[in-house]
Design an enzyme around this catalytic site. Structure first.
Site: not given
Length: 525
Positions: A229, A390
């Site tokens: 990420k 996430k």
């Protein structure tokens, strides 16, 4: 259709907390806009249909706070200076207001300021007091209710008796609420299915939900791909032959600002492609430069020494084949064929040890964490579901800045302590969830003090209160129950990470996301 009917519908939406009641009001307004004008002759049917389409699009834009003409560029002070005595009774029609805004948006060049003021003065002079108030808030952005988007989609579905998911998909592919509403109400429900991926027309990006932990995300999703990420800016790339377009997360085109990305995409071994990814500026050691430096490249179209590096993680179209409904595993293979050297670091179906190693590596490289994605999932444009999750070591939320208090001591004369709001998913005003001055550098304090007055709604001796437009990323240790704020919840140890110029208030986290951080809570979006 009278403009007063739109203003009345807006007031009714603002007056209720019930999502169902909001949907009923909005659906009724759309149906009224779609109703043919009485006395229309068949010989004029074509013009009438065009007028009806315009009315539906205009009403949709007015009620969501986004006129179809876009930003008109008129400030509050100008409108106040042009204030006219209100009309005694409503006479303005939706078509007349739409025509006036179109004329305003198209006025430029020498003498344009005087012409714009004449147009505005005439429009306000024909409006009643409540219509003037609505117009002033609409034109200055204070009526911007991007959070009303989901409610409007439900209203469109209600108005044309369509399945909500059918309407939502059409919107995500068209990128336009007014166009979606007009197609559904004027052309029939089947017209919704005509919207597809179109190269050169950006679609809303698929979004991720927060995960409780890396292990829980992998366990929940089964066969997954785990990837970095990045601490970069989301970009969507479209190419058809040599024609290349690049868009931000908010679907703003930045093609002219990033020539190095255009050249890179033009050189890919394909005829047509649509890619989703991140771009960022890197230091010589490969670590990301500050986020604001990356975002600065999305401004004026001039030469820049700071080069951006793209990392792609999804392929939505390749050489004439749309891949939105294909599983992620297939889309990644297509991405590997066309842009393998720019594929974001990741591992498919990793062991627990491999996933943990990737997370450690991402953090060591200066990035935010990792994404965990279900390999069987399609690309759900514009949706925040559980198929993408996430994993970050620190909780962060994107919140709306509602105001700032004047500082004390060494911060005297500076706008410091921020008032923070979470988005109301049902279209109401942002819900205040806390304050913070932690994490504000001298540079940010100076920027806030200079910039916040541009968004000012009102002020007191102690604080300046803003239109809910600026989004700031906040790190926090969690949330706690609190009667102090209207949402019944408050942030714990909140501190500023950065401002998010790549996000609009409509993309801020909701009050439900804050409540999900309460002890025992579970993120649900």
């Amino acid at each position: 259709m009278l403009f007063a009917d739109v203003v009345q519908a807006s007031a009714a939406v603002a007056a209720t907390r019930s999502r169902l009641a909001k949907v009923d009001v909005l659906a009724a307004a759309l149906q009224a806009a779609a109703a043919p004008e009485p006395g229309t002759r068949s010989s004029a049917a074509g013009k009438a249909a065009d007028a009806t389409r315009t009315a539906i699009r205009s009403v949709t834009g007015f009620l969501t706070g986004f006129p179809v003409q876009g930003r008109i560029g008129t400030g509050w002070r100008t409108l106040v200076r042009l204030e006219r005595p209100p009309a005694a009774a409503p006479s303005l029609t939706v078509a007349e207001v739409d025509a006036a805004l179109t004329a305003l948006a198209g006025t430029s060049g020498s003498g344009s300021q005087a012409r714009r003021e004449t147009l505005l003065s005439e429009l306000l002079g024909r409006a009643t007091a409540v219509e003037q108030d609505f117009l002033m808030r609409l034109l200055t952005g204070e009526l911007r209710q991007g959070a009303l988007e989901g409610v409007m989609l439900d209203a469109i579905a209600r108005a044309c008796s369509a399945e909500g998911e059918r309407v939502r998909r059409a919107f995500m592919l068209s990128g336009s609420l007014p166009d979606t509403a007009a197609a559904a109400l004027l052309d029939g429900v089947e017209a919704l299915d005509a919207f597809g991926l179109e190269i050169g027309r950006p679609l809303r990006p698929m979004l991720a939900s927060p995960a409780a932990s890396l292990a829980e995300a992998i366990d929940e999703l089964g066969a997954t791909r785990v990837e970095y990420k990045l601490d970069g800016a989301r970009v969507q790339v479209h190419r058809d032959g040599d024609d290349v377009h690049i868009y931000t997360r908010t679907l703003r085109e930045i093609t002219e600002s990033v020539p190095e990305l255009v050249a890179l995409v033009r050189a890919l071994p394909c005829e047509s492609v649509v890619l989703d990814g991140e771009t960022l500026a890197l230091n010589d050691d490969g670590r990301p430069r500050p986020f604001q430096e990356t975002m600065s490249r999305f401004g004026a179209a001039s030469a820049h020494e700071l080069l951006l590096r793209p990392y792609f993680f999804d392929c939505l179209h390749l050489n004439g084949t749309d891949l939105l409904d294909a599983p992620l595993s297939e889309r990644v293979e297509a991405l590997r064929r066309v842009a393998a050297t720019h594929l974001i670091p990741g591992v498919a179906e990793p062991t627990a040890e491999q996933a943990a190693t990737l997370l450690t590596s991402a953090l060591a490289d200066g990035h935010e964490g990792v994404m965990v994605k279900a390999l069987a999932s399609p690309y759900a444009a514009g949706r925040r579901g559980r198929a993408w999750q996430k994993v970050k070591p620190v909780h962060t939320l994107d919140l709306v800045v509602l105001g700032a208090e004047w500082g004390h001591g060494r911060r005297t004369g500076m706008l410091s302590n921020l008032h923070l709001g979470a988005r109301d998913p049902d279209g109401g005003a942002p819900v205040m969830v806390g304050k913070t001055f932690k994490g504000l550098t001298d540079e940010l304090l100076a920027w806030q003090t200079t910039t916040f007055p541009e968004y000012e709604q009102r002020r007191t001796k102690a604080a300046v209160f803003l239109r809910p437009e600026l989004v700031v990323e906040i790190a926090l240790d969690g949330a706690q129950v609190s009667p102090r704020y209207p949402g019944g919840v408050a942030l714990r140890f909140a501190r500023v990470v950065r401002y998010r110029p790549d996000k609009e208030a409509a993309q801020a986290d909701t009050i439900d996301a804050v409540r999900a951080l309460l002890p025992g809570g579970r993120p649900d979006q």
